[in-house]
Design an enzyme around this catalytic site. Sequence first.
Site, PDB file in Angstrom:
ATOM      1  N   ARG A 225       0.976  -1.210  -0.070  1.00 51.93           N
ATOM      2  CA  ARG A 225      -0.106   0.052   0.121  1.00 51.93           C
ATOM      3  C   ARG A 225       0.861   1.190  -0.012  1.00 51.93           C
ATOM      4  NH1 ARG A 225      -4.318  -2.147  -1.722  1.00 51.93           N
ATOM      5  NH2 ARG A 225      -6.088  -2.498  -0.341  1.00 51.93           N
ATOM      6  N   HIS A 273      -0.441   0.148 -10.176  1.00 50.46           N
ATOM      7  CA  HIS A 273      -1.526  -0.719  -9.275  1.00 50.46           C
ATOM      8  C   HIS A 273      -2.119  -2.093  -9.883  1.00 50.46           C
ATOM      9  CE1 HIS A 273      -3.592  -0.578  -5.058  1.00 50.46           C
ATOM     10  NE2 HIS A 273      -3.511  -1.920  -5.634  1.00 50.46           N
TER      11      HIS A 273
END
Lengths: 310, 310
Positions: A225, A273
Site C-alpha cells: 500500500r 497498481h
Amino acid sequence: MTILYCVKNDDNHLLLNAIKRELPDEQFDVWPSCKNPDEITTAIVWAPPADLFDSLPKLQTVLSMSAGVDNLLGHPGLRPEVSVVRLQDAGMGTLMSEYVLYGTLMAHRKMHQFALGQSQKKWLHETTCKNATDFHVGILGAGILASQAAARLISNGYRVSTWSRTEKRQSKVQSFFGEEQLELFLSDLDAIVCLLPLTNATIGILDKRLFHSLPKGAFLINPGRGQQLVEPDLLEALDSGQLSGAMLDVFAVEPLPQNHPYWEHPRIVITPHLAAETVPEESAKQIRASIEAIKRGEPPAGLVDRVLGY
Amino acid sequence: MTILYCVKNDDNHLLLNAIKRELPDEQFDVWPSCKNPDEITTAIVWAPPADLFDSLPKLQTVLSMSAGVDNLLGHPGLRPEVSVVRLQDAGMGTLMSEYVLYGTLMAHRKMHQFALGQSQKKWLHETTCKNATDFHVGILGAGILASQAAARLISNGYRVSTWSRTEKRQSKVQSFFGEEQLELFLSDLDAIVCLLPLTNATIGILDKRLFHSLPKGAFLINPGRGQQLVEPDLLEALDSGQLSGAMLDVFAVEPLPQNHPYWEHPRIVITPHLAAETVPEESAKQIRASIEAIKRGEPPAGLVDRVLGY
C-alpha cells in the site's frame, strides 16, 4: 436472504455473473437497486459509497472484494458489530508472486542499472551479480500473498526471509517476527518486499529508519500500500545510494499525480497498481465459501480482526 | 603433455587457477609464454590472437571457453583437422534461464508498456494480461541453454514450445523442427527467444519474414548472437507494431556503438551481453572432463561438428 452487490469497477458484471454462477439459488440486489434494505444481512462490496451502510440496519457481514481492507475499515458508516471478510487469494497469489519475482530478478540481475545505462548510452559490461542462492530477499508479511511470493522466489533459487508482527513459520524460509527482530531481519537483505496489510501499525513503516537498517544498495519492491511508504525518505535513500532502486505498484494517491517526482526518477520503476488483480472466477468461489460458512454459523476464511485491521 | 592456456579477459587468472585445481597433475603454459610449442596438443582458448595456431604444429584439440564457437570456427589459423570442444553449461544455464524468465515476465506482465507509460507519465491501469498458462513462449534452439530456459519457464507456469533444426524432444514442451515447421511454430507465440548457435544457417534468422510469421504484438528476446538479428527488420517490425518490444543482450557490434538507434528506441531494452556469463569453477570442471575423455580416447562432451558449426 438477499445479498446486496455493490462493486465499483464491475461495469460489465464479470464478477457478478461469476458469483451468480457459484450461488445460483441466492437472490441478489445490485446497488443502487435495493428493494428491501431491511432484509439485507450480507453485502459484497468494493469501494462502497459513503451512505451505503446507513440504509442497511440488519447488515451483519461485508464481503470485501479486495485483500486489503484499510479503506473499508475506515468507512464512516461501517458499524462496529459488522463482520468484515477480505479476499484471501482469488487468483492474486499467482499474479503477486510473478510481480515479486520480476522485481527480484530486476534487482538481482541489475536490470535497473542497465536501464539507467541505456538512458545514458553506457555499455555496463563489467557489472557483476551474485548467484541467486546468495541473493537474499526479505518479505515483510507472512499472509497468503507473502507466502506464495516466498515460495515462488525459493523455487527460483533465491534465499528468502520473512518478517511478521506475530510468529509465523514457513518451510525453507527464515522467519522473523515482532518489532524486536525487525532490525536483524533487515540487516542482511539484498531486496525487500512489502506485502503487509495497511494498518495503524504499518502506516509509514517503509521509512528512513527501515532503509538505513538495510545494507547499502538494497532494492525496494512495494506492491503493498502506498501509505506504508514515506515518500521523502525514499527519495533521500535513493539519492544517497542507501537504496539502489525501487519498484512501486502502489501510491498514497492513485493515479499517481502528474507532477509527482516518482515519474521522472531514474531509480524508480512505476507500475499502475496492477501487481495483482483479482480473478472473477476465483473471487466468486471464495464468496460462495464465505456465504456457505455464514449459513453454517462458522467464521468464513478471511474474517478480519477489526482491531488489528487484517 | 602440456596444455596451452590462452584466454583473453582472465587477467586475474580466476579461471586458470580453477582449472589448475581441477587438474593438479597437468602442465600448463600460459600464452604468450610457450616453451615447447611442438609439445602442445591441447589448447584452452577464448578470443585467440590471429597467429596462435600457426605456431602449434601438433595441436589436436581446442577447448573453447564459450558456448558459441562462431568466432573460433572463423579463425583463419584453425586447421580443419583440429577438434573443437565448446562449453556445455558451465553455470550459464542458470543465468540464461533467469534472463529468459525476466524477459518473459516483462512481456507477459506488460512491464515494457508500463516503462513507456512512465516515460510519458501515463497511468495505464486498464492494461490487461493473460494468465501465464496461456502465455506461449517459443524458444529457437533445443540445446543445453534452451532446455534449461524452457524448464524454468515451465516451472513458472508458462506454455513453452521449442524449434530446432533437427528433431529433439523435451518433456512438457511442444517440439517443432526443421524449416517446414518453423511457420507453424511461430504462428501462435506471445514471445520468442533466440538461443540458437550462430552458424551459416542461423545468420539473419530473426528477419522480416520471421517477425511477420508471429502474431501481431509478439515480443522478442535475443540473448543468442547479434548477427542472427536483421537490424532494419527489427526496427520496422517495432515501428509497425508487429512486435510490441524487444529485449536484446547481443549485437552485431559490441559494445553497441554510441550512435546506434537501439539506445534510444522506446521499445528496445538493452543489456550489455551479460545474460549468461560462465562460472570459472563450472568451466574448469568441464575442462577436466574433456581432458580426461581425450586421454581415454573418447569424444568429449561439447565436441563441435565443424560443418554444422555447433
